[in-house]
Design a protein around this motif. Structure first.
Motif, PDB file in Angstrom:
ATOM      1  N   HIS A  70       0.808  -1.224   0.000  1.00 49.63           N
ATOM      2  CA  HIS A  70       0.000   0.000   0.000  1.00 49.63           C
ATOM      3  C   HIS A  70       0.846   1.282   0.000  1.00 49.63           C
ATOM      4  CE1 HIS A  70      -3.652  -2.402   0.600  1.00 49.63           C
ATOM      5  NE2 HIS A  70      -2.811  -3.204   1.230  1.00 49.63           N
ATOM      6  N   HIS A 155      -7.123  -4.399  11.330  1.00 56.81           N
ATOM      7  CA  HIS A 155      -6.349  -5.198  10.373  1.00 56.81           C
ATOM      8  C   HIS A 155      -5.353  -6.001  11.202  1.00 56.81           C
ATOM      9  CE1 HIS A 155      -4.055  -6.386   6.980  1.00 56.81           C
ATOM     10  NE2 HIS A 155      -3.288  -5.336   6.828  1.00 56.81           N
ATOM     11  N   ASP A 175      -7.558  -3.154   3.959  1.00 49.68           N
ATOM     12  CA  ASP A 175      -7.205  -4.441   4.561  1.00 49.68           C
ATOM     13  C   ASP A 175      -7.895  -4.526   5.919  1.00 49.68           C
ATOM     14  OD1 ASP A 175      -5.529  -4.393   2.403  1.00 49.68           O
ATOM     15  OD2 ASP A 175      -3.784  -5.131   3.491  1.00 49.68           O
TER      16      ASP A 175
HETATM   17 ZN   LIG Z   1      -2.170  -4.682   5.108  1.00 50.85          ZN
END
Ligand SMILES: [Zn+2]
Ligand SMILES: [Zn+2]
Length: 255
Positions: A70, A155, A175
């Motif tokens: 990310h 997450h 996520d």
């Molecule tokens: Zn992640």
């Protein structure tokens, strides 16, 4: 009230350990593509956009959390903007991400630069980006796009990670190991859900599994759930299970 259409294009659909499917990063755009927001910038996404000559066009990025798939492309994007494109795009993230994002991840590669006369120079993240450290209740408002409202998710335990709402009735989990909510930020029932989903049913305390979503989501919620961030090319029929389906890679999903 008329609904303005916009699209989410998944530049990748892969989970963090599945870069062959790309990084699950998304380009949100309005109908005439005059407004955009990139959600997350992993290494595969950054390289693909660079090769396609599109990285220069990206002027707004929102970061959900600090994992490589990310944020692993942010150093490349930062340096291209400073040294090649000579522009200062906007980088949005919740304040809780700061420690992991700059001091612990990006600073080592970006802090020391060469000054005008070749002297050592120390710069901050704002040498590369227009930095927006969002406080609680602050939203991302880009003219032409629905308002993005960050939502704290779960997450990795103890690690800040943010999904978000787009407008009143679209939810993007980022996520997450949580099931999606049923209503948006104003209490309106959700119309569209984008949900993190791993394909093996193994409780790892990090992601939601397809099996759990299949077991626990009510049919009406499954029907609006677009599955993303998967760990191999799906070999099951999510539509037959009652879901909207898996998101495609590099094709706009209109909402
Ligand atoms: Zn992640
Ligand atoms: Zn991820």
């Amino acid at each position: 009230m008329s609904q303005h259409r916009y699209s989410l294009t998944f530049l990748g659909v892969g989970a963090g350990l599945s870069p062959e499917l790309g990084n699950n990063n998304v380009l949100v755009e309005n109908e005439d593509r005059s407004a955009h927001l990139l959600v997350d910038c992993g290494p595969v996404t950054a390289h693909e956009l660079k090769l396609a000559g599109r990285l220069q066009d990206i002027r707004n990025v929102f970061i959900t959390h600090v994992h490589d798939d990310h944020v692993g492309g942010l150093q490349l994007w930062a340096q291209l903007n400073r040294y090649v494109f000579q522009q200062t795009p906007a980088l949005y993230f919740r304040e809780e991400l700061w420690e992991e994002l700059w001091p612990a991840t990006m600073r080592g590669g970006l802090e020391r630069v060469s000054g005008p006369a070749g002297e050592p120079l120390t710069v901050g993240l704002d040498a590369y980006f227009e930095v927006h450290r969002l406080l609680e209740a602050q939203t991302v408002e880009i003219p032409g796009l629905p308002v993005l409202t960050p939502r704290l998710g779960l997450h990795v335990p103890g690690k800040p990670s943010f999904g978000f709402f787009l407008g009143e009735d679209v939810f993007f989990s980022a996520d997450s190991q949580q099931l999606p909510p049923t209503v948006g930020p104003t209490g309106k029932p959700l119309r569209v859900i984008f949900q993190d989903c791993q394909l093996f049913d193994f409780p790892n305390g990090v992601h939601t599994s397809l099996a759990r979503l299949n077991r626990e989501l009510p049919p009406e919620q499954k029907a609006i759930t677009r599955l993303m961030h998967y760990n191999y090319e799906p070999d099951m029929d999510a539509r037959a299970m009652g879901f909207w389906g898996f998101v495609p890679r590099n094709e706009p999903v209109w909402v």
